[in-house]
Design a protein around this motif. Structure first.
Motif, PDB file in Angstrom:
ATOM      1  N   SER A  66       0.804  -1.227  -0.219  1.00  0.00           N
ATOM      2  CA  SER A  66       0.092  -0.093  -0.187  1.00  0.00           C
ATOM      3  C   SER A  66       0.718   1.367   0.070  1.00  0.00           C
ATOM      4  O   SER A  66       0.500   2.401  -0.639  1.00  0.00           O
ATOM      5  N   ASP A  67       1.992   1.222   0.463  1.00  0.00           N
ATOM      6  CA  ASP A  67       2.913   2.399   0.672  1.00  0.00           C
ATOM      7  C   ASP A  67       3.552   2.501  -0.888  1.00  0.00           C
ATOM      8  O   ASP A  67       3.512   3.740  -1.009  1.00  0.00           O
ATOM      9  N   THR A  70       0.556   3.919  -3.259  1.00  0.00           N
ATOM     10  CA  THR A  70       0.157   5.361  -2.646  1.00  0.00           C
ATOM     11  C   THR A  70       1.445   6.248  -3.236  1.00  0.00           C
ATOM     12  O   THR A  70       0.948   7.424  -3.653  1.00  0.00           O
ATOM     13  N   SER A  71       2.670   5.853  -2.984  1.00  0.00           N
ATOM     14  CA  SER A  71       3.525   6.726  -3.575  1.00  0.00           C
ATOM     15  C   SER A  71       3.648   6.848  -5.064  1.00  0.00           C
ATOM     16  O   SER A  71       3.925   7.923  -5.347  1.00  0.00           O
ATOM     17  N   GLN A  75      -3.416   3.689  -6.405  1.00  0.00           N
ATOM     18  CA  GLN A  75      -4.264   3.246  -5.371  1.00  0.00           C
ATOM     19  C   GLN A  75      -5.385   3.982  -5.520  1.00  0.00           C
ATOM     20  O   GLN A  75      -5.545   5.182  -5.849  1.00  0.00           O
TER      21      GLN A  75
END
Length: 75
Positions: A66-67, A70-71, A75
């Motif tokens: 997820s990191d 997101t970056s 997402q």
């Protein structure tokens, strides 16, 4: 109906990470990004023509998927 929409969204979600994504994630150069992808492929025992998923990249680097997503804005 919402189940169908959910399933379609899962199918449309991109699973492969590219050098450009790594450049955005790390703020590093294109050559760094390609080297990073090659290290992941080597660690996984993949050939040069095989692709790397977000999950594999995140697992190799010890960060959450997820990191990463997101970056890079997927997402």
């Amino acid at each position: 109906m919402t189940d169908i929409i959910c399933c379609v969204m899962m199918l449309l979600e991109r699973r492969i990470i590219y050098a450009k994504d790594i450049m955005v994630l790390t703020g590093r150069s294109k050559s760094y990004a390609y080297n990073s992808l090659n290290k992941v492929k080597e660690w996984l025992g993949k050939s040069k023509h095989h692709l790397v998923t977000f999950d594999e990249y995140a697992d190799f680097h010890g960060i959450t998927v997820s990191d990463v997503r997101t970056s890079v804005g997927t997402q």
